[in-house]
Design a protein around this motif. Structure first.
Motif, short mmCIF file in Angstrom:
data_model
loop_
_atom_site.label_atom_id
_atom_site.label_comp_id
_atom_site.label_asym_id
_atom_site.label_seq_id
_atom_site.Cartn_x
_atom_site.Cartn_y
_atom_site.Cartn_z
N CYS A 208 84.66 105.76 20.64
CA CYS A 208 83.79 105.69 21.73
C CYS A 208 84.19 107.08 22.30
O CYS A 208 85.45 107.56 22.27
N HIS A 209 83.29 108.14 22.49
CA HIS A 209 83.44 109.40 23.04
C HIS A 209 83.21 109.36 24.67
O HIS A 209 83.08 110.62 24.93
N CYS A 210 82.93 108.50 25.23
CA CYS A 210 82.58 108.60 26.56
C CYS A 210 83.77 108.93 27.17
O CYS A 210 84.99 108.73 26.93
N MET A 215 83.52 105.38 31.49
CA MET A 215 83.76 104.20 30.76
C MET A 215 84.23 103.19 31.61
O MET A 215 83.95 102.01 31.55
N CYS A 225 78.22 100.92 26.41
CA CYS A 225 78.05 102.43 26.22
C CYS A 225 77.25 102.61 25.14
O CYS A 225 77.35 101.83 24.28
N CYS A 227 77.84 104.44 22.52
CA CYS A 227 78.78 104.27 21.10
C CYS A 227 78.75 102.85 20.57
O CYS A 227 78.90 102.81 19.20
ZN LIG Z 1 81.22 105.31 24.42
#
Ligand SMILES: [Zn+2]
Length: 579
Positions: A208-210, A215, A225, A227
């Protein structure tokens, strides 16, 4: 018919009488420890621990008396000889008060673990978990593994390199029998990667890059999300990239259920990036598993069957069981202990670390750390710590126990410690009419430590605190003489008059107040006592103290128990245990 009990052999079945050989063994042990004379009361209490019941006392006492007679007639050598023959009859008692059976535990198959996080030495609170694990492992003849829970820690709770050694040292001091091979989580990082890849491929994890805040918001609302939707192939690609990504820009999350009633359970972080060098692996790794993830894997690999943990770990257990279900692994049994607080004790490892580094504390053994090292250096015995912990047992409810409970147990154990004279902030007084005396004082009332002698004149030193409280009345310099003060408020508040030397137990009005004292001469030794709060008390001690070796625990009469920490040329430094 008479009621005279008959002697029985050791192997006769229990028909209400304790085998006479067992009584003999205890009587001999007691005699050897007490100048050849066994004591009926002591033998009785030893027999209670062997299973003697109250209803049996009446019939057992004549037996004990008979045995005492027999033992008293033996020479000390014969006593020792005979004890050697019978010693094995005495059960090697291991106190396991308040320990309930573990659920589905089988003798020989129990594997327990202790997972200290190396942010500092173990303290009195950690000792509880360590000792309980140890007792259970022994109870089931199982295995007890120590696992250093050192994945990476955090900015606020970093790993302290010297903690590894301190933890091991503390456990050894407590007589905790753990598996020789200590396991380090930091050695197992690649293993965690292997399982992570397997889970990514099967779609149980996602990268996850959030942003963290975003998040957090999504989790509360129960929204997935973007991802999370990517295919396993794309996740594996992202996983490869994560090792080069910037700290804080990516996490690996566990796909739980975004609709779970507990938002905290929704898609928790299983891996994160950290550039902080690890004390053991340095900069070899940057991607670290969460403790939850590492335990889900390790409890399985290490074959852990039972875990003692705090009630704050309910969530961890749930997450770990969730992961183990993916692999079709069995869950260990978790047994919960409520929060444990000791009244009068404030423990903060981070404060400890800061103060040790700034040298405001003496080191990790400073009494303010409450580390096991500090307790050892103060003269708190490991036996008292174990009794303290076992007295509490396992409980799911939160408990607060006063530190005095530990002190009371320790005081019993230190009962035979030699007793010496110490005068805090000495004040000089004169007792007119006092003859020159030779005080012959036993070092302990039990007579085991011999006596020492002091010649006295009319000049004495007494503690300032006692001096300040003096009024007109009767006083006694302990083990020496009685005097009275009649003119305390007049011209000579430091001069008093001699009454007698005899130790009287007169009626209560006459009963003197007892004062600690030293002869007022220049032979006394400077004494400094470090107190548990870090403060120091200064005063003078008797000359006999110079014979003590470092690490000896003694009692300063009318003051408390202290351990000799350091012998300096012109001063003895003690650490205070308790009064
Ligand atoms: Zn994410």
């Amino acid at each position: 018919m008479t009621n005279t009990p008959t002697r029985r052999h050791a192997d006769t079945p229990n028909t209400g009488l304790i085998p006479s050989e067992l009584i003999m063994a205890h009587a001999l042990e007691n005699a050897i420890n007490h100048d050849g004379k066994p004591n009926q009361k002591s033998i009785l209490s030893a027999l209670f621990a062997e299973g003697l019941e109250k209803s049996q006392i009446k019939n057992t006492i004549p037996l004990i008396q008979e045995v005492i007679q027999e033992v008293t007639n033996l020479s000390p050598e014969k006593q020792k000889e005979k004890f050697k023959e019978l010693e094995h009859k005495i059960s090697k008692r291991e106190i396991r008060v308040g320990l309930k059976e573990l659920p589905s535990a089988e003798k020989g198959k129990v594997v327990m673990r202790l997972a200290p996080f190396p942010s500092g030495p173990l303290h009195i609170g950690n000792a509880r978990t360590a000792i309980l694990n140890d007792e259970y492992a022994k109870m089931y003849k199982g295995k007890f593994i120590v696992v250093m829970d050192d994945t990476i820690g955090s900015e606020i709770k970093p790993i302290e390199p010297e903690a590894y050694k301190l933890i091991e040292e503390g456990l050894k001091w407590l007589d905790v029998k753990f598996d020789k091979k200590i396991i380090y989580k930091s050695d197992r990082t690649k293993q965690y990667y292997k399982y992570a890849e397997e889970m990514l491929k099967k779609g149980y994890l996602y990268v996850c890059h959030c942003e963290q805040e975003k998040m957090h918001d999504l989790k509360i609302k129960g929204i997935e999300c973007p991802c999370r939707q990517l295919t396993p192939d794309e996740q594996i690609e992202r996983w490869k990239q994560i090792f080069k990504a910037k700290e804080g820009t990516a996490t690996v999350r566990l796909k739980t259920n975004m609709q779970d009633p507990d938002p905290a359970f929704r898609d928790r972080v299983m891996f994160k990036i950290s550039d902080r060098p690890h004390p053991r692996t340095k900069k070899k790794f940057r991607v670290y598993p969460s403790m939850e993830f590492s335990w889900a894997i390790d409890d399985h690999i290490l074959g852990i069957t039972h875990i003692l943990r705090g009630t704050e770990h309910y969530m961890s257990t749930r997450v770990q069981n969730f992961i183990r279900k993916i692999f079709n692994w069995q869950n260990p049994e978790s047994i919960y202990n409520g929060h444990f607080a000791i009244k009068g004790v404030k423990i903060s490892k981070s404060k400890g670390a800061k103060e040790v580094k700034s040298k405001a504390y003496q080191g990790w053994n400073d009494p303010r750390t409450w580390s096991l090292q500090s307790l050892h250096d103060r003269g708190i015995t490991k036996e008292a710590i174990r009794q303290f912990v076992l007295g509490l047992g396992m409980r799911q409810t939160n408990i607060t126990v006063p530190i005095e409970t530990l002190y009371a147990l320790n005081r019993k154990i230190l009962n035979d410690a030699p007793r010496y004279f110490f005068v805090e902030q000495p004040e000089k007084i004169t007792i007119t009419g006092s003859p020159e005396l030779t005080a012959k004082i036993p070092i302990h009332p039990n007579g085991k430590h011999g006596t020492r002698e002091y010649k006295t004149t009319q000049k004495f030193l007494i503690p300032k605190i006692d001096f300040d409280l003096m009024q007109n009345g009767n006083y006694r310099l302990i083990h020496l003489l009685n005097f009275k003060s009649e003119n305390i408020l007049k011209a000579e508040p430091r001069t008093f008059s001699f009454v007698s030397t005899e130790h009287r137990t007169a009626n209560s009005e006459q009963r003197p107040k007892y004062l600690q004292w030293l002869p007022a001469d220049d032979k006394n030794i400077k004494v400094e006592i470090l107190m548990p709060d870090g403060s120091k008390i200064n005063g003078l001690g008797e000359t006999e103290l110079s014979k003590l070796k470092e690490d000896t625990t003694i009692q300063f009469e009318r003051f408390g128990f202290v351990k000799l920490h350091e012998k300096q040329k012109d001063k003895l430094k003690f650490w205070f245990a308790h009064n």
